[in-house]
Write a protein that holds these residues in place. Sequence first.
Motif, PDB file in Angstrom:
ATOM      1  N   GLU A  35       1.001  -1.247   0.080  1.00  0.00           N
ATOM      2  CA  GLU A  35      -0.109  -0.102   0.044  1.00  0.00           C
ATOM      3  C   GLU A  35       0.969   1.457  -0.039  1.00  0.00           C
ATOM      4  N   VAL A  36       0.728   2.051  -1.081  1.00  0.00           N
ATOM      5  CA  VAL A  36       1.312   3.359  -1.042  1.00  0.00           C
ATOM      6  C   VAL A  36       0.366   4.449  -0.189  1.00  0.00           C
ATOM      7  N   GLY A  37      -0.780   4.241  -0.353  1.00  0.00           N
ATOM      8  CA  GLY A  37      -1.624   4.920   0.294  1.00  0.00           C
ATOM      9  C   GLY A  37      -2.131   6.129  -0.607  1.00  0.00           C
ATOM     10  N   HIS A  38      -3.356   7.024   0.027  1.00  0.00           N
ATOM     11  CA  HIS A  38      -4.156   8.068  -0.867  1.00  0.00           C
ATOM     12  C   HIS A  38      -3.115   9.131  -1.128  1.00  0.00           C
ATOM     13  N   LEU A  43      -5.876   6.384  -4.622  1.00  0.00           N
ATOM     14  CA  LEU A  43      -5.216   5.217  -3.646  1.00  0.00           C
ATOM     15  C   LEU A  43      -4.224   4.477  -4.800  1.00  0.00           C
ATOM     16  N   ARG A  44      -3.023   4.278  -4.133  1.00  0.00           N
ATOM     17  CA  ARG A  44      -1.951   3.646  -5.118  1.00  0.00           C
ATOM     18  C   ARG A  44      -1.708   2.534  -4.357  1.00  0.00           C
ATOM     19  N   ARG A  45      -1.444   1.247  -4.902  1.00  0.00           N
ATOM     20  CA  ARG A  45      -0.898   0.062  -4.566  1.00  0.00           C
ATOM     21  C   ARG A  45      -0.280  -0.637  -5.608  1.00  0.00           C
ATOM     22  N   MET A  46       0.878  -1.239  -5.294  1.00  0.00           N
ATOM     23  CA  MET A  46       1.519  -2.310  -6.124  1.00  0.00           C
ATOM     24  C   MET A  46       1.419  -3.699  -5.387  1.00  0.00           C
ATOM     25  N   ILE A  47       1.045  -4.604  -6.431  1.00  0.00           N
ATOM     26  CA  ILE A  47       0.846  -5.788  -6.348  1.00  0.00           C
ATOM     27  C   ILE A  47       2.013  -6.631  -6.983  1.00  0.00           C
ATOM     28  N   PRO A  48       2.915  -7.114  -6.212  1.00  0.00           N
ATOM     29  CA  PRO A  48       4.001  -8.127  -6.704  1.00  0.00           C
ATOM     30  C   PRO A  48       3.472  -9.241  -7.405  1.00  0.00           C
ATOM     31  N   GLN A  71      -1.231   0.081  -9.168  1.00  0.00           N
ATOM     32  CA  GLN A  71      -2.818   0.196  -9.337  1.00  0.00           C
ATOM     33  C   GLN A  71      -2.986   1.571  -8.785  1.00  0.00           C
ATOM     34  N   LEU A  72      -4.147   2.191  -9.511  1.00  0.00           N
ATOM     35  CA  LEU A  72      -4.615   3.750  -9.117  1.00  0.00           C
ATOM     36  C   LEU A  72      -6.253   3.482  -9.000  1.00  0.00           C
ATOM     37  N   ILE A  73      -6.614   3.544  -7.615  1.00  0.00           N
ATOM     38  CA  ILE A  73      -7.894   3.234  -7.289  1.00  0.00           C
ATOM     39  C   ILE A  73      -8.601   4.585  -7.157  1.00  0.00           C
TER      40      ILE A  73
END
Length: 167
Positions: A35-38, A43-48, A71-73
């Motif tokens: 989780e990178v956060g808002h 919201l930014r996330r990186m899924i390995p 990901q950008l949510i």
Amino acid sequence: MSQTTPTPEPTPETLAAPSLEHICDLAVTIAPPVEVGHTPSGLRRMIPITGGVVRGPRLNGRVLPGGADFQLIVGQGTQAHLDARYVIELDDGSRVFVQNTALRVTSAEDALRIMRGEPVNPAAVYFRCQPRLESSAPEWAWLAESQYVGTGRRAPDGVFLSFYRVT
């Protein structure tokens, strides 16, 4: 002074719709999200990406570990803009770089289930992608000479994709 006759505007025409050629299906395994956060963008996330299997009429091999899905949510969590980059090693040892951008849209309730790693009915999720494929191997040069579309399904332990060449 000579007058010129105006050139008529061209008339639009409907061209034949392209067809799709199924090239492969992927079962991609993933690790827990980072989780990178808002951020100001959402919201930014990186899924390995930890691995996977590729099977189909045109491509067969495995997804190498080490890629990731960025990901950008947005939209109150209902829209996920995905940018996955990873490498496929084909059965002949050739490697294919994949950059796959996607849009996943679902209800706020199902978006929360996906974020928590819970199963969601695939019929309730719009998940479409546009993979780009390229290889340094001459026998796979055709991969970079076409456009592709795909469909996806997110599962608690991975992602399932089907890629189609637009003909």
